[in-house]
Enzyme design. Structure first.
Site, PDB file in Angstrom:
ATOM      1  N   HIS A  50      19.756  27.161  27.699  1.00  0.00           N
ATOM      2  CA  HIS A  50      20.268  25.743  27.861  1.00  0.00           C
ATOM      3  C   HIS A  50      19.829  25.030  26.359  1.00  0.00           C
ATOM      4  O   HIS A  50      18.777  25.540  25.704  1.00  0.00           O
ATOM      5  CB  HIS A  50      19.346  25.041  28.934  1.00  0.00           C
ATOM      6  CG  HIS A  50      20.039  25.579  30.235  1.00  0.00           C
ATOM      7  ND1 HIS A  50      21.020  25.058  30.756  1.00  0.00           N
ATOM      8  CD2 HIS A  50      19.012  26.235  31.049  1.00  0.00           C
ATOM      9  CE1 HIS A  50      21.093  25.737  32.116  1.00  0.00           C
ATOM     10  NE2 HIS A  50      20.068  26.667  32.138  1.00  0.00           N
ATOM     11  N   VAL A 171      -2.305  42.258  42.279  1.00  0.00           N
ATOM     12  CA  VAL A 171      -3.521  41.719  42.151  1.00  0.00           C
ATOM     13  C   VAL A 171      -3.986  41.170  43.528  1.00  0.00           C
ATOM     14  O   VAL A 171      -3.298  40.307  44.358  1.00  0.00           O
ATOM     15  CB  VAL A 171      -3.700  40.498  41.157  1.00  0.00           C
ATOM     16  CG1 VAL A 171      -5.114  39.772  41.157  1.00  0.00           C
ATOM     17  CG2 VAL A 171      -3.405  41.131  39.992  1.00  0.00           C
ATOM     18  N   GLU A 343      10.232  26.558  36.403  1.00  0.00           N
ATOM     19  CA  GLU A 343      11.640  26.953  36.904  1.00  0.00           C
ATOM     20  C   GLU A 343      12.471  26.491  35.770  1.00  0.00           C
ATOM     21  O   GLU A 343      12.073  26.618  34.665  1.00  0.00           O
ATOM     22  CB  GLU A 343      11.816  25.930  38.073  1.00  0.00           C
ATOM     23  CG  GLU A 343      11.541  24.616  37.675  1.00  0.00           C
ATOM     24  CD  GLU A 343      12.253  23.615  38.557  1.00  0.00           C
ATOM     25  OE1 GLU A 343      13.301  23.710  39.401  1.00  0.00           O
ATOM     26  OE2 GLU A 343      11.363  22.374  38.744  1.00  0.00           O
ATOM     27  N   SER A 344      13.818  26.525  35.954  1.00  0.00           N
ATOM     28  CA  SER A 344      14.929  26.128  34.795  1.00  0.00           C
ATOM     29  C   SER A 344      14.276  24.855  34.088  1.00  0.00           C
ATOM     30  O   SER A 344      13.961  23.992  34.968  1.00  0.00           O
ATOM     31  CB  SER A 344      16.084  25.782  35.470  1.00  0.00           C
ATOM     32  OG  SER A 344      17.121  25.550  34.370  1.00  0.00           O
ATOM     33  N   SER A 348      15.100  29.848  28.812  1.00  0.00           N
ATOM     34  CA  SER A 348      15.384  29.253  27.704  1.00  0.00           C
ATOM     35  C   SER A 348      14.205  29.066  27.040  1.00  0.00           C
ATOM     36  O   SER A 348      14.043  29.147  25.800  1.00  0.00           O
ATOM     37  CB  SER A 348      16.174  28.215  27.749  1.00  0.00           C
ATOM     38  OG  SER A 348      17.254  28.197  28.605  1.00  0.00           O
ATOM     39  N   CYS A 392      30.120  55.762  35.682  1.00  0.00           N
ATOM     40  CA  CYS A 392      30.651  54.454  36.608  1.00  0.00           C
ATOM     41  C   CYS A 392      31.946  54.038  35.839  1.00  0.00           C
ATOM     42  O   CYS A 392      32.082  53.878  34.626  1.00  0.00           O
ATOM     43  CB  CYS A 392      29.553  53.393  36.239  1.00  0.00           C
ATOM     44  SG  CYS A 392      29.923  51.787  36.739  1.00  0.00           S
ATOM     45  N   CYS A 394      33.812  51.346  37.138  1.00  0.00           N
ATOM     46  CA  CYS A 394      34.219  49.759  36.626  1.00  0.00           C
ATOM     47  C   CYS A 394      33.863  49.401  35.549  1.00  0.00           C
ATOM     48  O   CYS A 394      34.311  48.640  34.765  1.00  0.00           O
ATOM     49  CB  CYS A 394      33.718  49.155  37.939  1.00  0.00           C
ATOM     50  SG  CYS A 394      34.195  49.671  39.516  1.00  0.00           S
ATOM     51  N   CYS A 429      33.661  47.936  42.380  1.00  0.00           N
ATOM     52  CA  CYS A 429      33.533  48.906  43.497  1.00  0.00           C
ATOM     53  C   CYS A 429      32.010  48.817  44.195  1.00  0.00           C
ATOM     54  O   CYS A 429      31.719  49.488  45.142  1.00  0.00           O
ATOM     55  CB  CYS A 429      34.257  50.280  43.546  1.00  0.00           C
ATOM     56  SG  CYS A 429      32.984  51.516  42.594  1.00  0.00           S
ATOM     57  N   CYS A 434      29.981  55.513  41.539  1.00  0.00           N
ATOM     58  CA  CYS A 434      28.928  55.940  40.613  1.00  0.00           C
ATOM     59  C   CYS A 434      27.907  56.480  41.621  1.00  0.00           C
ATOM     60  O   CYS A 434      27.256  57.119  41.238  1.00  0.00           O
ATOM     61  CB  CYS A 434      28.729  55.110  39.515  1.00  0.00           C
ATOM     62  SG  CYS A 434      27.950  53.522  40.141  1.00  0.00           S
TER      63      CYS A 434
END
Lengths: 471, 411
Positions: A50, A171, A343-344, A348, A392, A394, A429, A434
């Site tokens: 951000h 802990v 948090e957000s 960033s 894999c 995909c 998938c 895979c």
């Protein structure tokens, strides 16, 4: 061993701090209760750098977000983490939302974000022909990256530079000794001059173990849906709705991922369980409905996965009050650094949070540069690898890449650990192709139980035919 | 370096094997068959139950036995096979890129047969909320682990979806000592063939819950249970019918998707109803010289049918290689009311043409009506129609008036 600093929590913040401190000659230990890093919010978010346009100017969140996001290009280059500027659009659907866009433009300018502009409908259509909207605020500088890849890369680079990392270590008690702390865990006890509490959604509980009460985290779940790569061309930039006050998040948005999918989400819902990563029927439907408002071209058949993350909020349910990051060395408990409510835009801000914590520690410890510090993580580039047997289909991951993921420097062994490192199993998938191959590779390399995501998540109960013999 | 071949067959399962052999017999000398697994045979290798080959060989073979017959034919015909090779790119110009342990290969061909088969739908496709623990498998993956890798995925199973793989797996799991609590089907009728309902569920006393679905998955590390509920006439969950069942594994048998990522990237047009390419009666796609057969085209229920049709596609590709061209489609074939899909979707040349289709709901004493424009060209009564059973009817089209639409309807 006596450590200078113990960091509790291997999320992106904890690992960024570990890596930052490994620039100096310190004995460092990072603990995480999970079998791998990035298992909490750091691995369960939109993967966006951000610019800071969505947080109030002058706050610690804004300061660290803006400073942190500026470090991303260099940091990602050093660590070999793909990163790309795609820009962010905050899209108004109704006239009533236009005022908010102008207001956000003002806030952003005040925070010093230069590359902001308002787009009218034709300009929006030109940029995003599939998006519904009448106007948008465009923040060109914002970027996307893989959040768990950065988290893993920070941990690996920290380890390369001498940080001890202990996974599967929880802990259970913190004791203050004369000039150090003793941390009791379910996997030995450790002493240290400094403790950094980057335990994310458990940070208030960890602080309590050290006798610090007064923090309370309110877990707030966000659910996501993932769209098939076939939809990648539907959007070029991140697309957000105009935020609604009190929603608890940025609104359900569309984010292109660095790997070519599109994420829809996250929702915001306060929950009791701090690790209640369930997805729910009503929310999944809501994600679909709200995404359709922005992007009518979405087809249900293109959903390939759904997941959830938990925000560590300091803001109680029902309140729309802004709460800032709490980052401080506890005045009553010198040497104990708490990071609560990250948090957000924590992701960033992570590089800047790490530097900030480094400064707090520099007040008490003499920081002499580590002459062996190497900021670069060794990574194999994908293109060199593409020739070879593909495990894999995909995501087109080669055998060599899967082997590198199996033998990862942190020693995290599970199918998720492999998936997060090389993407095998993340495609449309969802491992149908895979999974048997990866299981074969794991059985060739070790006799350990194969788990989905660490202890307790065994994939098999034994051999088919042995079972028949026993019963 | 670019290699050149007359014909490339992508996928070495039953369709690719049959098509390659038929093309060879029709005179194509230079064929390359590419298979991503280390051995030929495709999904049949893990289908160790019997019931294959009743139509063609008049006996009941296991999957590997059935496959072996065609693998031997391929070997005897001296067809070049690359196993352990995955095709990563196909272009409209019939060039491919393939990756294997020897590196990347660029190959171009005069004609290409697509026989990549299908893949299983996953949890996201049916939108089951809940946690994400270990113990959620698609039926085919579980079949692979049990039959090919001797690994048992769990002890107590709930199976969602009554398609044939789910039914076969209910029996297999029971035989291997696991407990199958039940097979859930959200529709009012089963998704698999009647013979599998009898032989896989009824013979083993495994309950089939029609109009039921899984609404939630529980368990943090390993599945601890699922919530199930009744489904109403409109497909919604009936309130008050939810109950929790303790199990350690959820098996998903919720449908198959023809594997057409390569086709799409090459610009091949797909049918939304089948998920496979739009083809004419020869199996030719909208790109001349690119053909499709087997489950990549639409999902078959009996391999014998698939084999016969794949052989015809192999012969058609041989004709194309000889002639250097093919006919363009003149007519469209459409699924009308009561019909789920029809293959082929186009007709290029007059003559007797076989139409394969499925009804969308079960019924009794129904008329299948095939119209050309407004004119009824075929009408047949069926005592029983059932979506899991593919219906095939031949129609005679002595002449084609371009633009006309052939429509199959159920009355």
């Amino acid at each position: 061993m006596d450590y200078d600093v113990i960091i509790v929590g291997g999320g992106v913040v904890g690992c960024a701090i570990a890596r930052e401190l490994s620039r100096y000659r310190l004995n460092l230990l990072l603990l995480d209760k999970e079998h791998d890093v990035a298992r909490g919010a750091s691995g369960r978010n939109s993967g966006v750098v951000h610019s800071g346009v969505q947080v109030p100017p002058g706050s610690l969140k804004a300061k660290l977000n803006i400073a942190g996001s500026k470090q991303f290009p260099k940091l990602c280059r050093e660590l070999g983490v793909p990163w790309r500027r795609v820009g962010k659009l905050i899209v108004a659907q109704h006239k009533s939302e236009l005022a908010k866009l102008t207001q956000m433009l003002g806030t952003g300018k005040k925070s010093g974000i230069a590359d902001l502009k308002l787009l009218d409908k034709p300009q929006l259509k030109q940029l995003e022909p599939h998006i519904n909207g009448i106007a948008a605020l465009y923040s060109q500088g914002e970027a996307i990256f893989s959040p768990y890849m950065l988290n893993i890369a920070l941990a690996e680079n920290a380890k390369q530079n001498g940080v001890h990392i202990k996974l599967n270590t929880r802990v259970v008690g913190i004791k203050r000794l004369e000039n150090k702390f003793k941390l009791a865990t379910d996997n030995g006890s450790y002493t240290s001059r400094y403790v950094v509490n980057s335990a994310g959604v458990w940070a208030d509980k960890l602080a309590q173990m050290a006798g610090i009460t007064g923090y309370r985290i309110y877990p707030c779940r966000g659910e996501y849906r993932v769209l098939d790569k076939a939809c990648a061309k539907m959007i070029n930039s991140m697309v957000y709705p105009v935020p609604v006050a009190g929603y608890g998040g940025l609104g359900i948005h569309l984010t292109p991922t660095i790997d070519g999918n599109i994420l829809i989400g996250p929702s915001a819902e306060y929950v009791k369980g701090r690790e209640d990563y369930r997805t729910t029927g009503p929310v999944l439907n809501k994600l679909y409905r709200e995404a359709l408002q922005l992007l009518p071209a979405i087809d249900r058949r293109d959903f390939i996965a759904a997941y959830a993350g938990i925000r560590s909020k300091l803001c109680r349910p029902g309140s729309s009050r802004f709460t800032d990051f709490m980052i401080c060395e506890e005045p009553k408990l010198k040497g104990f650094i708490n990071l609560v409510g990250i948090e957000s835009p924590g992701l960033s801000a992570a590089p800047a949070i790490a530097k900030h914590v480094g400064k707090l520690i520099a007040k008490g410890l003499k920081l002499a540069p580590n002459p062996d510090f190497n900021p670069r993580r060794k990574v194999e580039t994908r293109l060199d690898n593409l020739s070879g047997e593909l495990v894999c289909r995909c995501e087109q991951v080669t055998r060599r890449e899967v082997l590198a993921a199996i033998n990862n420097p942190l020693g995290a062994s599970s199918l998720s650990a492999i998936k997060y490192r090389c993407r095998a199993g993340m495609g449309r998938c969802q491992g149908g192709y895979c999974l048997p191959r990866i299981v074969d590779m794991l059985r060739e390399t070790s006799n350990e139980e194969i788990t989905f995501h660490g202890p307790g998540s065994h994939m098999f109960i034994g051999a088919t035919k042995e079972l028949l013999k026993c019963s | 370096m670019q290699l050149k071949r007359e014909l490339m067959v992508i996928g070495g399962g039953p369709a690719g094997l049959a098509a390659a052999v038929a093309a060879r017999r029709a005179g194509v000398r230079d064929i390359l068959l590419i298979e991503r697994e280390d051995c030929l045979g495709g999904i049949l290798n893990q289908c160790i139950h019997n019931g294959f080959g009743r139509e063609i060989f008049k006996e009941s073979l296991t999957g590997p036995e059935y496959a072996q017959i065609f693998i031997e034919q391929v070997q005897l015909s001296d067809i070049e096979c690359w196993t352990g090779t995955l095709v990563t790119e196909l272009t409209a110009g019939k060039r491919i890129i393939a990756a294997n342990s020897r590196g990347l290969h660029r190959i171009c061909a005069q004609a290409v047969i697509l026989s990549m088969g299908c893949r299983e739908r996953t949890r996201a496709a049916v939108d089951i909320p809940g946690t994400r623990p270990a113990g959620i498998y698609t039926a085919g993956v579980a079949q692979n682990f049990i039959n090919l890798r001797n690994l048992m995925p769990g002890k107590r199973f709930i199976i969602l979806g009554s398609g044939d793989i789910g039914l076969i797996m209910a029996r297999r799991l029971t035989l291997e000592g696991a407990e199958v609590l039940g097979v859930l089907e959200k529709l009012p009728y089963p998704g698999g063939l009647p013979r599998n309902i009898t032989q896989c569920l009824e013979d083993f006393n495994i309950p089939l819950y029609l109009k039921h679905t899984v609404t939630d998955i529980h368990g943090k590390h390993r599945v601890s249970g699922v919530s199930i509920a009744k489904v109403g006439p409109r497909g919604g969950i009936l309130p008050g019918t939810t109950r929790k069942l303790a199990c350690d594994t959820l098996l998903l048998s919720v449908g198959l998707i023809p594997e057409n990522e390569l086709s799409k990237a090459a610009g091949i047009k797909l049918d939304r109803l089948t998920g496979g390419p739009l083809v004419d009666e020869t199996g030719q796609t909208n790109i001349p010289g690119i053909y499709a057969c087997g489950n990549v085209l639409h999902v078959y229920d009996i391999v014998d049918q698939l084999t016969k049709e794949a052989e015809a596609v192999g012969r058609a590709a041989a004709c194309y290689i000889k002639a250097g061209q093919s006919q363009l489609p003149l007519l469209r074939v459409q699924a009308g009311s009561g019909i789920k899909y029809v293959v082929p979707q186009q007709i290029s040349a007059p003559g007797k043409r076989l139409l394969s289709f499925r009804v969308d709901t079960p019924g009794q004493n129904k008329y299948i009506v095939i119209k050309s424009g407004r004119k009824i060209i075929k009408r047949q009564i069926k005592q029983r129609v059932n979506p899991p059973e593919l219906i095939q009817l031949e129609v005679n089209l002595p002449e084609l008036s371009p633009g006309n639409i052939i429509k199959v309807e159920l009355k």
